[in-house]
Design a protein around this motif. Structure first.
Motif, PDB file in Angstrom:
ATOM      1  N   SER A 147       0.840  -1.199   0.000  1.00 52.52           N
ATOM      2  CA  SER A 147       0.000   0.000   0.000  1.00 52.52           C
ATOM      3  C   SER A 147       0.873   1.246   0.000  1.00 52.52           C
ATOM      4  N   LEU A 148       1.961   1.212   0.784  1.00 51.69           N
ATOM      5  CA  LEU A 148       2.857   2.368   0.857  1.00 51.69           C
ATOM      6  C   LEU A 148       3.616   2.548  -0.462  1.00 51.69           C
ATOM      7  N   ARG A 167       2.403   1.766  -3.389  1.00 51.40           N
ATOM      8  CA  ARG A 167       1.423   2.359  -4.312  1.00 51.40           C
ATOM      9  C   ARG A 167       1.212   3.834  -3.990  1.00 51.40           C
ATOM     10  N   GLU A 168       1.181   4.147  -2.691  1.00 52.70           N
ATOM     11  CA  GLU A 168       0.955   5.532  -2.297  1.00 52.70           C
ATOM     12  C   GLU A 168       2.089   6.435  -2.778  1.00 52.70           C
ATOM     13  N   ALA A 169       3.328   5.930  -2.690  1.00 46.44           N
ATOM     14  CA  ALA A 169       4.464   6.734  -3.154  1.00 46.44           C
ATOM     15  C   ALA A 169       4.301   7.076  -4.629  1.00 46.44           C
ATOM     16  N   LEU A 191       0.995  -0.729 -10.190  1.00 43.79           N
ATOM     17  CA  LEU A 191      -0.127  -0.528  -9.269  1.00 43.79           C
ATOM     18  C   LEU A 191      -1.150  -1.656  -9.376  1.00 43.79           C
TER      19      LEU A 191
END
Lengths: 368, 368
Positions: free
Chosen positions: A184-185, A187-189, A275
């Motif tokens: 998740s992190l 993808r967030e980056a 992603l």
């Protein structure tokens, strides 16, 4: 250098697990060795998130593959005996249809209009290539590494009888919260990089910063603290290796190592494809096929024999998860060999500790 | 609510280990209990990277502190017996002089003109507050948690005889490459945020994205996969808890948990201060005081007794590092008690597993 890829056109429309469908989609694959007359000596390898179908060199494309030392005459995947196939995952941009591909309905790249991707779709696409493209009714062995191990579980659950034996490498029956948090992190980056533009990057506008952070975080979780204590310790970079006058720039070798990984990855892998595949890994859960029970989900897999390998230093796909898979396959009736390795390289051991993986996989395949 | 902080003005100029100096600098601290007539019952607590000096509530500031359940009458740090001090690290923006402070020479915030900060500077500033501000020649006990544990080692090496006993909590004698890699990536996320502007953020322009990634990565490494398997498993968020129509938005509870941590941290901690303290943690290495040997460096610490606590699930400051500290202090002549806990909460256990930490720390302090 040539292109050793073959392409298999998928059923049109190719229906996706979570809704939506693809038209004119295809998957890329490469092969090594010779399919025997009975079409009974085929091994299919399903890959982790980022590798292509080029698992090893061959006559057409002599560049080393990502599992070069494992595949060839006399090697663990012995091409004198077996016909080895490696499929590029649906959704990956290494030849298979992905978010970077052109949508025939619009003439434009799919980007985020690509339908939601699951590992079941990855499995179904590979299954079609094997059954329809190569005419193979049953694999001698289905092999899955990392994300590919989850795809392999999906393959066997969805297509009973499609594989006689199975090799499970450093994978999981479902994503656990630590792995979900890491992905998740990552993808967030990418999503927070202004150059991602909700998927509409291109040309010089590319989410390099987000991809760099995602890749470095990946590498940190693919290796192990123990390995790095021995390998990098607190060794400093020489002055001329540092990143100039950047405030808070790199100073330790481990930082330069991560930067090298990020540079080699950036622009080599489509951010949107990353992603989609990353989220598909989070979604996978074999317990969906067992009314919420992993063991009941695994009980739907009928293989004669299985080899399950894991590494004690793997923090992303911990050894307990390999034990869970081994127990589930055994309870389902398979003759299971479980190998727990102490390789210091963490999750990536299967790519690095060729000696131990060769011994386990080669021994299993020779005994069939 | 009141402000319970006291401020101690440091020597001017305050010379920093790596060069540079501060003028008119100060540190903030809070206290609990009463200093006895002989000034012999003082305990100093040095904190991790982000906490303030407000370790516990008191009459002036009744809001709960970051170690609330550990400090007070009858608690592990028993304020009926001990005078407890907690100093905000030099370089942190919770009252002590930091990159967010105004440089008296320019009338502008230091930002990146703040001199290079080391944990030795953090230790020296706390030492001055104790010796000059409070007139305490020797601490009954010096306590360091996480980064504060490294600062405490610096304190004792640099100021022999400054502490009679020592409590080391979840820390390290030197930063290992895994921890360096994590912190380097946290710093990179902040540096790559276009709103960081090489330290010149302000007003609405703030590196929230970079800080969010840094904080989430921190929380991932402060806890443990084991804890999260039990706590979050694969529980989904309700539809109304998800982040709207964000593509690749949050879906699992673990993602929302991390987001909550990031939101509570953002704008509460100065990004430049974070960069300085993070890098100081990477730089710390007690072996610098032992010609390259950790054990020889630790041998310069002379305390009568020590308690060294670690947690088996801590991936950032692994248990082996606590053992190294315990052995070093013992070889230097201290009577050392080593406590290895199996708390599932990872590095953060000292903030959460109050029962076990109270037992160990309270028992040690009562036995003095």
């Amino acid at each position: 250098m040539g292109d050793a890829r073959h392409f298999h056109d998928l059923t049109t429309p190719f229906r996706m697990k979570r809704g939506g469908e693809l038209h004119g989609a295809r998957v890329a694959y490469e092969t090594w060795g010779t399919l025997d007359a009975g079409r009974a000596n085929a091994i299919l390898i399903l890959t982790g998130l980022s590798p292509s179908a080029h698992a090893a060199s061959n006559a057409v494309d002599p560049t080393p593959g990502w599992w070069e030392d494992m595949i060839g005459p006399g090697r663990a995947f012995d091409t004198d005996r077996y016909f080895v196939i490696c499929v590029n995952s649906l959704g990956s941009d290494k030849g298979s249809t992905s978010p970077a591909s052109v949508d025939p309905a619009t003439g434009e790249p799919y980007r985020l209009t690509f339908p939601e991707l699951s590992l079941e779709d990855v499995a179904n696409a590979a299954y079609e290539a094997v059954r329809d493209g190569l005419g193979i009714a049953q694999l001698a062995c289905l092999v899955g590494c990392s994300m590919g191990g989850m795809s392999a579980l999906a393959y066997m659950v969805l297509h009973p009888g499609s594989a006689r034996t199975h090799i499970s490498v450093d994978t999981a029956p479902q994503a656990q919260p630590f792995a979900i948090a890491i992905r998740s992190l990552q993808r967030e980056a990418i999503r927070l990089d202004p150059n991602w533009r909700e998927g509409h990057y291109g040309g010089d506008v590319w989410p390099d910063h987000g991809m760099s952070i995602a890749r470095k975080l990946g590498v940190i979780t693919y290796r192990s603290a123990m390995e790095w204590n021995g390998r990098f310790a607190r060794i400093r970079l020489d002055a001329d290796e540092r990143d100039g006058n950047q405030p808070f720039g790199f100073e330790f070798q481990v930082e330069s190592y991560l930067e090298g990984h990020a540079r080699r990855f950036n622009r080599q892998f489509d951010p949107n494809a990353y992603l989609y595949l990353s989220r598909a890994s989070d979604w996978f859960d074999v317990s969906e096929y067992g009314e919420g029970s992993i063991q009941r989900g695994l009980s739907r897999i009928a293989v004669e024999r299985a080899l399950v390998i894991g590494v004690s230093t793997d923090i992303l796909f911990p050894l307990e998860q390999q034990e869970t898979i081994a127990k589930g396959l055994e309870a389902a009736g398979a003759d299971v060999e479980f190998v727990a390795l102490d390789s210091p390289q963490g999750h990536d051991a299967f790519l690095v500790d060729i000696e131990n993986y060769s011994r386990a996989i080669g021994g299993f395949l020779r005994s069939l």
